[in-house]
Design an enzyme around this catalytic site. Sequence first.
Site, PDB file in Angstrom:
ATOM      1  N   GLY A  15       0.838  -1.189   0.000  1.00  0.00           N
ATOM      2  CA  GLY A  15       0.000   0.000   0.000  1.00  0.00           C
ATOM      3  C   GLY A  15       0.870   1.234   0.000  1.00  0.00           C
ATOM      4  O   GLY A  15       1.963   1.251  -0.553  1.00  0.00           O
ATOM      5  N   CYS A  16       0.400   2.265   0.645  1.00  0.00           N
ATOM      6  CA  CYS A  16       1.091   3.550   0.703  1.00  0.00           C
ATOM      7  C   CYS A  16       2.499   3.393   1.263  1.00  0.00           C
ATOM      8  O   CYS A  16       2.678   2.847   2.347  1.00  0.00           O
ATOM      9  CB  CYS A  16       0.273   4.497   1.578  1.00  0.00           C
ATOM     10  SG  CYS A  16       1.124   6.022   1.991  1.00  0.00           S
ATOM     11  N   PHE A  17       3.482   3.884   0.532  1.00  0.00           N
ATOM     12  CA  PHE A  17       4.855   3.719   1.012  1.00  0.00           C
ATOM     13  C   PHE A  17       5.164   4.587   2.226  1.00  0.00           C
ATOM     14  O   PHE A  17       6.091   4.321   2.967  1.00  0.00           O
ATOM     15  CB  PHE A  17       5.904   3.876  -0.073  1.00  0.00           C
ATOM     16  CG  PHE A  17       5.878   5.103  -0.932  1.00  0.00           C
ATOM     17  CD1 PHE A  17       5.411   6.331  -0.495  1.00  0.00           C
ATOM     18  CD2 PHE A  17       6.352   5.018  -2.240  1.00  0.00           C
ATOM     19  CE1 PHE A  17       5.419   7.450  -1.313  1.00  0.00           C
ATOM     20  CE2 PHE A  17       6.362   6.133  -3.072  1.00  0.00           C
ATOM     21  CZ  PHE A  17       5.895   7.353  -2.602  1.00  0.00           C
ATOM     22  N   CYS A  19       3.350   4.627   4.825  1.00  0.00           N
ATOM     23  CA  CYS A  19       3.014   3.726   5.936  1.00  0.00           C
ATOM     24  C   CYS A  19       4.091   2.663   6.138  1.00  0.00           C
ATOM     25  O   CYS A  19       4.556   2.448   7.259  1.00  0.00           O
ATOM     26  CB  CYS A  19       1.678   3.029   5.680  1.00  0.00           C
ATOM     27  SG  CYS A  19       0.255   4.124   5.626  1.00  0.00           S
TER      28      CYS A  19
END
Length: 182
Positions: A15-17, A19
């Site tokens: 997902g979002c890098f 995070c």
Amino acid sequence: MENQEGIEVTTLAGGCFWCTEAVFLELEGVHSVISGYIGGKTVDPSYREICNGDTGHAEAIEISFDAEKISFGELLEIFFATHDPTTLNRQGNDVGTQYRSEVFYHNEEQKKTAEEYIDLMTAEDTFGKRIVTKISSTSKFYKAEEVHQNYYNDNKSQGYCSYIITPKIDKLKKVYKDKLKK
């Protein structure tokens, strides 16, 4: 960096890098975490291009780690505990192929470990749903723009960080306190 004694590299997309980078920067034995893009067709993509979802790249992190201090298996355990590997091309409200769950292995041992780990979680029905995480050979990794490096630590009060990332860090500190940098 892979040729230094005990230092390995792996690339994970969860997902979002912002995070995933924040989580792995906290771990003892992790030397560096670089946010970037991998697995697509666009050469040297920008964040804006990635957000359009048509480059084929995933937001990912490239981790350099000391295998004597933290194993690839331990990294996988934390990776799977801190994102949802059962949603295809999605993490929470982030939707698109750039948010897929994928392990990009750098050697055959990493590939085997990832396959065995997913097989074990599947057999144990760890998530109560099918794991959709792909396992792929590493390809060209493109470092994201500087503004995306160390994003959480530089922007903790920003809404996305405080509502999405801070709870992941809190969970990490509670469940994996023995794996954290001192």
